[in-house]
Design an enzyme around this catalytic site. Sequence first.
Site, mmCIF file in Angstrom:
data_model
loop_
_atom_site.group_PDB
_atom_site.id
_atom_site.type_symbol
_atom_site.label_atom_id
_atom_site.label_comp_id
_atom_site.label_asym_id
_atom_site.label_seq_id
_atom_site.Cartn_x
_atom_site.Cartn_y
_atom_site.Cartn_z
ATOM 1 N N GLU A 183 0.858 -1.190 0.000
ATOM 2 C CA GLU A 183 0.000 0.000 0.000
ATOM 3 C C GLU A 183 0.893 1.238 0.000
ATOM 4 O O GLU A 183 1.843 1.329 0.778
ATOM 5 C CB GLU A 183 -0.922 0.038 1.233
ATOM 6 C CG GLU A 183 -1.766 1.322 1.249
ATOM 7 C CD GLU A 183 -2.807 1.392 2.379
ATOM 8 O OE1 GLU A 183 -2.832 0.493 3.243
ATOM 9 O OE2 GLU A 183 -3.588 2.364 2.362
ATOM 10 N N GLU A 239 -5.878 -4.980 8.255
ATOM 11 C CA GLU A 239 -4.860 -3.995 8.638
ATOM 12 C C GLU A 239 -4.600 -4.060 10.142
ATOM 13 O O GLU A 239 -5.453 -4.538 10.893
ATOM 14 C CB GLU A 239 -5.357 -2.581 8.338
ATOM 15 C CG GLU A 239 -5.462 -2.249 6.887
ATOM 16 C CD GLU A 239 -5.877 -0.787 6.708
ATOM 17 O OE1 GLU A 239 -5.143 -0.091 6.014
ATOM 18 O OE2 GLU A 239 -6.897 -0.363 7.248
HETATM 19 P P1 C2E Z 1 -5.206 3.796 5.622
HETATM 20 O O1 C2E Z 1 -5.298 3.851 4.137
HETATM 21 O O2 C2E Z 1 -6.209 2.984 6.334
HETATM 22 O O3 C2E Z 1 -3.722 3.291 5.910
HETATM 23 C C1 C2E Z 1 -3.361 2.499 7.005
HETATM 24 C C2 C2E Z 1 -2.762 3.315 8.122
HETATM 25 O O4 C2E Z 1 -2.494 2.464 9.215
HETATM 26 C C3 C2E Z 1 -1.423 3.957 7.764
HETATM 27 O O5 C2E Z 1 -1.321 5.174 8.493
HETATM 28 C C4 C2E Z 1 -0.434 2.940 8.302
HETATM 29 O O6 C2E Z 1 0.841 3.495 8.559
HETATM 30 C C5 C2E Z 1 -1.131 2.545 9.571
HETATM 31 N N1 C2E Z 1 -0.723 1.207 10.021
HETATM 32 C C6 C2E Z 1 -0.174 0.211 9.338
HETATM 33 N N2 C2E Z 1 0.035 -0.874 10.089
HETATM 34 C C7 C2E Z 1 -0.412 -0.554 11.319
HETATM 35 C C8 C2E Z 1 -0.447 -1.270 12.564
HETATM 36 O O7 C2E Z 1 -0.048 -2.424 12.687
HETATM 37 N N3 C2E Z 1 -0.967 -0.599 13.620
HETATM 38 C C9 C2E Z 1 -1.434 0.691 13.523
HETATM 39 N N4 C2E Z 1 -1.888 1.265 14.615
HETATM 40 N N5 C2E Z 1 -1.405 1.384 12.358
HETATM 41 C C10 C2E Z 1 -0.911 0.767 11.278
HETATM 42 P P2 C2E Z 1 -0.815 6.504 7.778
HETATM 43 O O8 C2E Z 1 0.286 6.194 6.813
HETATM 44 O O9 C2E Z 1 -0.576 7.500 8.855
HETATM 45 O O10 C2E Z 1 -2.072 6.922 6.922
HETATM 46 C C11 C2E Z 1 -3.263 7.304 7.526
HETATM 47 C C12 C2E Z 1 -4.350 7.481 6.523
HETATM 48 O O11 C2E Z 1 -4.066 8.583 5.650
HETATM 49 C C13 C2E Z 1 -4.526 6.297 5.577
HETATM 50 O O12 C2E Z 1 -5.243 5.277 6.230
HETATM 51 C C14 C2E Z 1 -5.288 6.940 4.437
HETATM 52 O O13 C2E Z 1 -6.647 7.074 4.746
HETATM 53 C C15 C2E Z 1 -4.655 8.314 4.410
HETATM 54 N N6 C2E Z 1 -3.622 8.337 3.337
HETATM 55 C C16 C2E Z 1 -2.334 7.936 3.380
HETATM 56 N N7 C2E Z 1 -1.726 8.141 2.207
HETATM 57 C C17 C2E Z 1 -2.668 8.681 1.373
HETATM 58 C C18 C2E Z 1 -2.676 9.139 0.002
HETATM 59 O O14 C2E Z 1 -1.671 9.046 -0.721
HETATM 60 N N8 C2E Z 1 -3.847 9.659 -0.466
HETATM 61 C C19 C2E Z 1 -4.972 9.751 0.302
HETATM 62 N N9 C2E Z 1 -6.076 10.270 -0.267
HETATM 63 N N10 C2E Z 1 -5.011 9.330 1.580
HETATM 64 C C20 C2E Z 1 -3.875 8.802 2.093
HETATM 65 MG MG MG Z 2 -5.696 2.570 2.737
HETATM 66 MG MG MG Z 3 -7.321 1.480 6.290
#
Ligand code: C2E
Ligand code: MG
Ligand code: MG
Length: 405
Positions: free
Chosen positions: A177, A355
């Site tokens: 991802e 996830e």
């Molecule tokens: P998401 O798409 O649901 O991505 C998963 C989030 O959970 C990511 O946070 C990831 O780092 C985190 N994660 C992964 N494994 C674990 C785990 O074992 N435990 C916990 N507690 N968290 C975990 P991140 O990278 O901070 O991203 C947060 C959200 O921001 C994403 O949720 C997505 O909704 C958004 N996002 C990230 N990149 C993009 C992008 O390029 N475009 C858009 N539109 N949204 C994005």
């Molecule tokens: Mg996602």
């Molecule tokens: Mg997610």
Amino acid sequence: MHSLTVLVLEDHPFQLMALHQMLNANGVFDVLTAESVEAACQTLSRRGRVDIAICDLQMDGTDGLALIRHLADNDLAAALIILSGAEPCVIDSVGELARQLGLNVLGCLQKPANSLVLLQLLRRYLDGEAIEPRLPQEPQYPQLLALSAAQLADCKAQWVVHYQPKVCFGGKLAGVEALVRWQHPTLGLLSPAQFFPVIERANLFDILSWHVLDQALALSAQHRLAKGRALPVAVNIEPKLLARSDFRQRITAALERHKVPASDLTLELVETQGSTLDNLQLEALLHLRILGCQLSIDDFGLGESNLQRLLELPFSELKLPSEFVRGMGQDGKKAAVVAGALIMARRMNLKVVVEGVESADDLLALKDLGRPVMQGYFIARPMPGAELCSWISARTGAGLESSCK
Ligand code: C2E
Ligand code: MG
Ligand code: MG
């Protein structure tokens, strides 16, 4: 343990004494005791912040929730243990609330206290196995807020993409991802929660999304050159992007530019507030599916990612969020939610990615529930592209597949 300061709120004198002795037996000697919330608050105002607060819930007068709120509002405890005779679901919900308030909840226990369990929690605290700090909803950085939309767009090169592997139970890589970060020259690496509000306010989500898609497809193509087949990549998209008239053309052009098969691109529809999709957006999703792309419903079960959306839209995959998965090894309710979602997905012929797999316990719990594709810190954290390539090379037996059946 000797240097730990622990506050115990317990209105039952015998239980208070027993707990005090257990802490002493585990090497904790700086124990502050209180038989009421008021007494606990007074002790805290005298002694200041403690390492751990152990908090009972039911008592005459003010209940333990008030102390939890006080600890959170005034940052008076580095960690919290809830120990109560209330029903387990009540204790767990209080724990969840305390987490939402920003407290590091080490454990939610039912009385009577158990010395071994207590020791484990103290060790966990000392090992620094704390929850992640609360992410700010609003950017804390005035220097970002001061930037105009044009100045922000000029920072595009600093919007870097990290990749988090998704793996099958046998260990095979199912794909990655793409998760964007801002590598800021002075503020360091910023997470989406820290800088998305600025992007949103400047209406720059389009630019950001196309930038991330381009990077992710470039990585996939690079992988094809090295390993002979493209790396399946998943990119998050906001529903708003679907309403753009050139949406389909831009996706098609990006796939052609990087020579990545459409089937290796998954678009994860993320949750935004009040986003019921109109016909134009539905049409865009159908175009995607006809093109051969995969479509995922992100964070299924949270917010508006609900059953109705699942019924109406042409999803091929369902992503279960960390909120249901993290700690499911110890939490029967979470395990039931995940099990139910997996049964539903199977009957609807949807792939599932789970996830937030953070521990061996979570992973083992999933083994009994049909072995879905997994993503989480227990497997790997999101990492830069170059690191991902080394991660893939270092894994023994990590043959690539687009599905792991
Ligand atoms: P998401 O798409 O649901 O991505 C998963 C989030 O959970 C990511 O946070 C990831 O780092 C985190 N994660 C992964 N494994 C674990 C785990 O074992 N435990 C916990 N507690 N968290 C975990 P991140 O990278 O901070 O991203 C947060 C959200 O921001 C994403 O949720 C997505 O909704 C958004 N996002 C990230 N990149 C993009 C992008 O390029 N475009 C858009 N539109 N949204 C994005
Ligand atoms: Mg996602
Ligand atoms: Mg997610």
